[in-house]
Design an enzyme around this catalytic site. Structure first.
Site, short mmCIF file in Angstrom:
data_model
loop_
_atom_site.label_atom_id
_atom_site.label_comp_id
_atom_site.label_asym_id
_atom_site.label_seq_id
_atom_site.Cartn_x
_atom_site.Cartn_y
_atom_site.Cartn_z
N ASP A 284 19.42 45.07 -7.98
CA ASP A 284 18.73 45.46 -6.74
C ASP A 284 19.16 46.85 -6.28
O ASP A 284 20.21 47.36 -6.66
CB ASP A 284 18.95 44.43 -5.63
CG ASP A 284 20.42 44.22 -5.27
OD1 ASP A 284 21.26 44.19 -6.17
OD2 ASP A 284 20.71 44.09 -4.06
N GLU B 100 22.96 42.19 -4.64
CA GLU B 100 24.33 42.67 -4.40
C GLU B 100 24.41 43.39 -3.07
O GLU B 100 25.36 43.25 -2.30
CB GLU B 100 24.78 43.60 -5.53
CG GLU B 100 26.26 43.99 -5.47
CD GLU B 100 26.56 45.24 -4.65
OE1 GLU B 100 27.73 45.48 -4.35
OE2 GLU B 100 25.62 45.98 -4.27
ZN LIG Z 1 25.95 49.19 -6.07
#
Ligand SMILES: [Zn+2]
Length: 392
Positions: free
Chosen positions: A76, A138
């Protein structure tokens, strides 16, 4: 070498073209990575979220034995909305040796390099496995890695080491603070400002809560490990936002506090949470509830990212240092998924191409020279004794 670089540039262009902002699906990008890794002979598993919108990818080359190494990256990227980009953020553009595009340094550059080199790993007589762990979400609290870790444990997969390819300018990083974020919601009882004793003022309780948090700062300073290399060396607390109430003459019925802490050691987060829970349970709530039994204080955990603890023995750090000819390793102030892998018992270091300075900003870029360094390091890893020697 040049062949790998050209291929990596082309593949990075492709990865950047998937707009994998954390709020959106990463499935197309993950499917692309899966196909490429399968072509290289990897056993690939996709671990979907319950709604199927996102997936972690876990792939393995080499034998099914304990040990080996995980190459880890998140798929992401942070949003581009409200950012002033010179050109389309999802179209890779090269200017003077720099590659512009969202996710180039954070962290599709590393993912592209690792994936393009999969056939090089596959070519070796691997005695220990090389795993690829590409996660979702994340940037919004390491949600993907948090789901991946127990899934690996269930399957009995026990790698010895992990390299997290976050942008460190290809420096070896052996430690970072954790990052824990909370939203605390206070509900009291509204009333007329002329009769404060008849209401429960949520804003006032929020202020008391914040005062208690600030009290803890001194204690956290005292708890700082003597050899801490962080700046500052102790666990910090920041109150980022307070909202509540409606007007001068109304008792505030609702309030909210957003705060975070960045623990330098494992025990500090628990220390703060226990202290705050005690204040809530034994002081604030009993007072609020003498007026209104339904009054409440609810803490939402927005994200709790474990720190990467500096260890005297760290095989991943030593391996990276030898591959890069680096002497020593550093610590950084930003968080990564590293702590989650460390908690699984692996030795973990962070090392990847590009600079954190460019991450999350408009016109994010990655220097080609950094990508070359990363490819060199990974090629060195593919030929390293760590993977080619017999498992014990
Ligand atoms: Zn990162």
């Amino acid at each position: 070498m040049k062949k790998h670089l050209g291929e990596t540039l082309r593949y990075l262009e492709r990865l950047v073209s998937y707009p994998t902002v954390s709020s959106d699906s990463n499935r197309l990008m993950v499917a692309d990575l899966a196909a490429r890794l399968e072509d290289a002979g990897a056993r690939v598993e996709l671990l979907e979220t319950p709604d199927g919108k996102k997936a972690n990818l876990f792939a393995t080359l080499g034998p099914d034995v304990p040990g080996g190494i995980v190459l880890s990256g998140h798929t992401d990227v942070v949003p581009v909305a409200d950012q002033d980009w010179t050109s389309d953020p999802f179209e890779l553009r090269e200017v003077g040796g720099a590659l512009f595009g969202r996710g180039t340094c954070d962290m599709k550059g590393f993912i592209a390099a690792a994936t393009v080199l999969a056939p090089e790993f596959a070519k070796q007589q691997l005695r220990r496995p090389v795993h690829f762990a590409f996660t979702y979400d994340e940037e919004v609290g390491c949600l993907g890695a948090r789901a991946l870790v127990p899934a690996l444990q269930e399957r009995g997969i026990r790698p010895a080491m992990a390299i997290i390819g976050e942008p460190t300018g290809m420096q070896v990083i052996e430690g970072h603070k954790g990052c824990c974020e909370y939203t605390v919601r206070f509900s009291g009882l509204e009333g007329h400002g002329s009769a404060p004793h008849r209401g429960v003022n949520a804003v006032e309780y929020a202020v008391r809560y914040v005062a208690e948090l600030m009290q803890l700062r001194g204690e956290l300073m005292m708890r700082a490990p003597e050899d801490s290399r962080f700046e500052p060396p102790w666990t910090t607390i920041n109150v980022g936002r307070i909202t509540g109430g409606v007007a001068h003459n109304v008792i505030a019925g609702k309030a909210e506090v957003d705060w975070e802490m960045r623990p330098v050691q494992d025990g500090d987060a628990a220390f703060v949470k226990t202290a705050m829970q005690r204040v809530v349970d034994t002081e604030l709530l009993p007072m609020m509830r003498t007026i209104r039994p339904e009054a409440d204080i609810v803490t939402e955990v927005v994200g709790e990212v474990a720190g990467l603890q500096v260890m005297a023995e760290n095989a991943a750090r030593d391996l990276l240092a030898s591959l890069l000819g680096a002497n020593g390793a550093d610590v950084v102030p930003f968080g990564t998924e590293a702590g989650l892998f460390q908690q699984m018992g692996m030795s973990v270091a962070v090392c990847g191409p590009g600079s954190i300075e460019q991450a999350h900003k408009p016109d994010e870029f990655l220097r080609i020279e950094q990508l070359e360094k990363c490819l060199d390091m990974l090629l060195g890893l593919a030929r390293s004794r760590v993977l080619l020697q017999d498992p014990r």
